[in-house]
Design a protein around this motif. Structure first.
Motif, short mmCIF file in Angstrom:
data_model
loop_
_atom_site.label_atom_id
_atom_site.label_comp_id
_atom_site.label_asym_id
_atom_site.label_seq_id
_atom_site.Cartn_x
_atom_site.Cartn_y
_atom_site.Cartn_z
N UNK A 87 0.94 -1.20 0.04
CA UNK A 87 -0.11 0.50 -0.41
C UNK A 87 0.59 1.23 0.10
N UNK A 88 1.71 1.06 0.38
CA UNK A 88 2.99 2.45 0.87
C UNK A 88 3.43 2.66 -0.02
N UNK A 89 4.13 1.30 -1.24
CA UNK A 89 4.80 2.02 -2.56
C UNK A 89 3.48 2.33 -3.34
N UNK A 90 2.83 1.51 -3.12
CA UNK A 90 2.12 2.25 -4.45
C UNK A 90 1.18 3.80 -4.35
N UNK A 119 9.32 -10.94 5.80
CA UNK A 119 8.41 -9.65 5.50
C UNK A 119 9.74 -8.59 5.49
N UNK A 120 11.05 -8.61 6.19
CA UNK A 120 12.26 -8.40 6.42
C UNK A 120 12.58 -8.39 4.08
N UNK A 125 12.88 -6.33 -0.96
CA UNK A 125 12.32 -6.45 -2.34
C UNK A 125 11.51 -4.63 -2.86
N UNK A 126 10.98 -3.77 -2.77
CA UNK A 126 10.79 -2.94 -3.22
C UNK A 126 11.95 -1.71 -3.33
N UNK A 127 12.05 -0.90 -3.40
CA UNK A 127 12.69 0.02 -4.06
C UNK A 127 12.31 1.30 -2.65
N UNK A 128 11.36 1.24 -1.62
CA UNK A 128 11.12 2.62 -0.54
C UNK A 128 12.77 2.49 0.27
N UNK A 129 12.37 3.70 0.28
CA UNK A 129 13.63 4.10 1.52
C UNK A 129 12.73 3.27 3.18
N UNK A 130 13.40 2.62 3.29
CA UNK A 130 13.52 1.89 4.60
C UNK A 130 14.86 1.66 5.58
#
Ligand SMILES: NC(=O)c1ccc[n+]([C@@H]2O[C@H](COP(=O)([O-])OP(=O)(O)OC[C@H]3O[C@@H](n4cnc5c(N)ncnc54)[C@H](OP(=O)(O)O)[C@@H]3O)[C@@H](O)[C@H]2O)c1
Length: 292
Positions: A87-90, A119-120, A125-130
């Motif tokens: 949801x955050x990625x979209x 989960x990690x 696997x996303x490109x979100x700043x994490x």
């Protein structure tokens, strides 16, 4: 604006409290607004939804500057957390601060640890700043024994001579605030611990010293622990996973002490004696009600 999931929980509620105390605008993602009001007060804005309901999560995180991802131990935890990450990625594509576990590893035999590893991996696997905060065993877990101890009973657990660097959830919350309010944390994983790795026998000694009463550690055998947990109302699967977690603790997954809490917050991690002193009332029998 920071969105905090699991906001009525042990960690989420403390994160909300720390954000409010720092004057940082936040929104609590909750499934029960009445419980949210009881736990967080009436002044914290809430977004009502469920980890199983992706549209409700998208509505909650849309426009957020960061999402603090905390959820409970649940067989659906990996899917639930993936729903928040996706949801955050979209929508807002903002920073995600994930509350994880010491030893997080998809292949761990302990599900509570394996789920965090999965989960990690989903987050990575996303490109979100994490940023990932791998927490050690929470000191608040000891409150489950508070009633026994307050009535002179033992501290019972299948802990053997495991060394555990228990951490105060208040230090987790303070670390989250630092990660949200300073730069340089994207892509980092921090392991958050207390200042000492103690055996349960040492924990019992610390309880005895601070509470000024005798507290005995009983290295409870697994079958009796399983039976007691189920008799107390815990689901059988949870009792089994509780035992698996303690097996991993005995193998040393939580024995390493780090300086991450001090490095992030600028003050030493809370030691166990201070935690017990701050929660002494919970370990002390309530005064008998007056009959007059
Ligand atoms: N305990 C430890 O020693 C330890 C150590 C390291 C890491 N961790 C991890 O730390 C994390 C946070 O733990 P915690 O103690 O804060 O957990 P917690 O107190 O059980 O809180 C769980 C939160 O998730 C919410 N929640 C559960 N199911 C939901 C759903 N379907 N939709 C929306 N919200 C839902 C709960 O809401 P309700 O109030 O409505 O139920 C609650 O706010 C967990 O992932 C745990 O694995 C724990």
């Amino acid at each position: 604006m920071i969105v905090v999931t699991g906001a009525t929980g042990n960690i989420g509620s403390r994160v909300i409290g720390a954000l409010v105390a720092s004057g940082i605008p936040c929104r609590a993602f909750v499934r029960d607004p009445a419980k949210a009001a009881a736990v967080l007060g009436d002044d914290v804005p809430v977004a009502v939804g469920d980890f199983a309901d992706a549209p409700s999560i998208r509505a909650a995180v849309d426009g957020a500057d960061a999402v603090v991802l905390s959820s409970g131990n649940d067989p659906r935890q990996v899917d639930f957390e993936a729903n928040v990450i996706d949801a955050t990625a979209t929508t807002s594509r903002c920073q995600v601060v994930k509350i994880s576990s010491v030893g997080a590893d998809p292949d761990s035999p302990a599900a509570f640890v394996a789920w965090h590893g999965r989960s990690e991996a989903h987050l990575a696997a996303t490109d979100l700043p994490a940023t990932v905060l791998r927490a050690n065993f929470y000191m608040t877990n000891l409150l489950a024994a508070a009633d026994s101890i307050s009535h002179g009973g033992p501290l019972a657990a299948p802990a053997g001579d495991a060394r555990i660097a228990m951490v105060d959830p208040r230090d987790i919350a303070a670390s989250v605030v630092t990660v949200l309010t300073s730069s340089g944390h994207h892509g980092h994983t921090y392991e958050l611990t207390g200042p000492q790795a103690l055996t349960y026998a040492q924990v019992a000694d610390t309880l005895a010293r601070v509470l000024d009463r005798s507290v005995e550690f009983v290295d409870a055998p697994e079958p009796s622990v399983r039976d007691a947990l189920v008799a107390s109302g815990m689901p059988e699967w949870f009792a089994e996973e509780f035992l698996s977690l303690f097996a991993e603790l005995r193998h040393g997954i939580a024995a390493t002490v780090t300086t991450s809490v001090q490095d992030l917050t600028g003050r030493p991690a809370t030691d166990l004696a201070s935690f017990i002193a701050d929660h002494a009332a919970a370990f002390t029998p309530a005064p008998a009600a007056s009959t007059r």
